[in-house]
Design an enzyme around this catalytic site. Sequence first.
Site: not given
Ligand code: IPE
Ligand code: IPE
Ligand code: MG
Length: 254
Positions: A30, A78-79
């Site tokens: 993340d 994430n969708w």
């Molecule tokens: C968790 O990260 C999913 C992945 C790293 C693929 P998110 O960024 O989606 O999680 P939340 O929304 O902060 O809980």
């Molecule tokens: C994790 O990084 C990757 C995915 C969830 C696909 P993020 O895209 O969630 O990055 P932040 O949390 O917005 O910084």
């Molecule tokens: Mg994130």
Amino acid sequence: MIWTKSKPSQNAPATDPQAAPPAHVAIIMDGNGRWAKSRGLPRTAGHKKGADSLRTVLNACRSAGVRYLTIYAFSAENWKRPTDEVSDLMQLLQHYLHKELDEMHKNKVRLRFIGDISKLNSKIVESINEATQLTAGHTDFNFTVALSYGSRQEMVRAVQSLAKKVEAGEIKAGDIDEDMINNALDTNGLPEPDLLIRTGGEQRLSNFLLWQSAYTEFYFTPVLWPDFGTEHFTSALQEFAKRERRYGTTGEQT
Ligand code: IPE
Ligand code: IPE
Ligand code: MG
């Protein structure tokens, strides 16, 4: 049943140079978006840089004697992100698979995917199937990618598949035990994670491996995933080596 709990021998203290590494490391990668934003770059630039971190950590796992690495690449939730970001992520993933597959095959890495792949486009599904089949015979290292994955959705699918067996009269409701549930999950055949690392500062699971991490050690770091390197991974392993895993027993018993 391949599903196993870690051996107590993995609880050796940090001072012990022979301390066994975690057999299975799971990572919530993340912080890509924040990494990009802080540099005035589009979020995709963070995801691209994150792919480099993944390459580094895969190598670090192999050098450290970790046998299983499971990464959270794209969650069921994430969708809900903007369509552009989702399509950039999917393209990046396809590109990564295409680029790394030969090398992984050469290095005897077994690739697996967990999650609801029916939601992915047919090109990615093709790449996933190709990678899975090509590497199915390897045992040196196990690399699992959670894609369109949500732990609750995985559990719902598992419950439905067991309920169907009950309906068909193949099993009785009272026969259902932990092993049967393990075998009905996408992670069937993988050991439980010993260590779960989350980068990016949040301290939550975000629907990742809820059932499987009942006795996993958690390591949260503020380091953003694109900045995460071998030295950070080593720190996580050092912290893991200090943990005493009691599984409900007393310290004296372990
Ligand atoms: C968790 O990260 C999913 C992945 C790293 C693929 P998110 O960024 O989606 O999680 P939340 O929304 O902060 O809980
Ligand atoms: C994790 O990084 C990757 C995915 C969830 C696909 P993020 O895209 O969630 O990055 P932040 O949390 O917005 O910084
Ligand atoms: Mg994130």
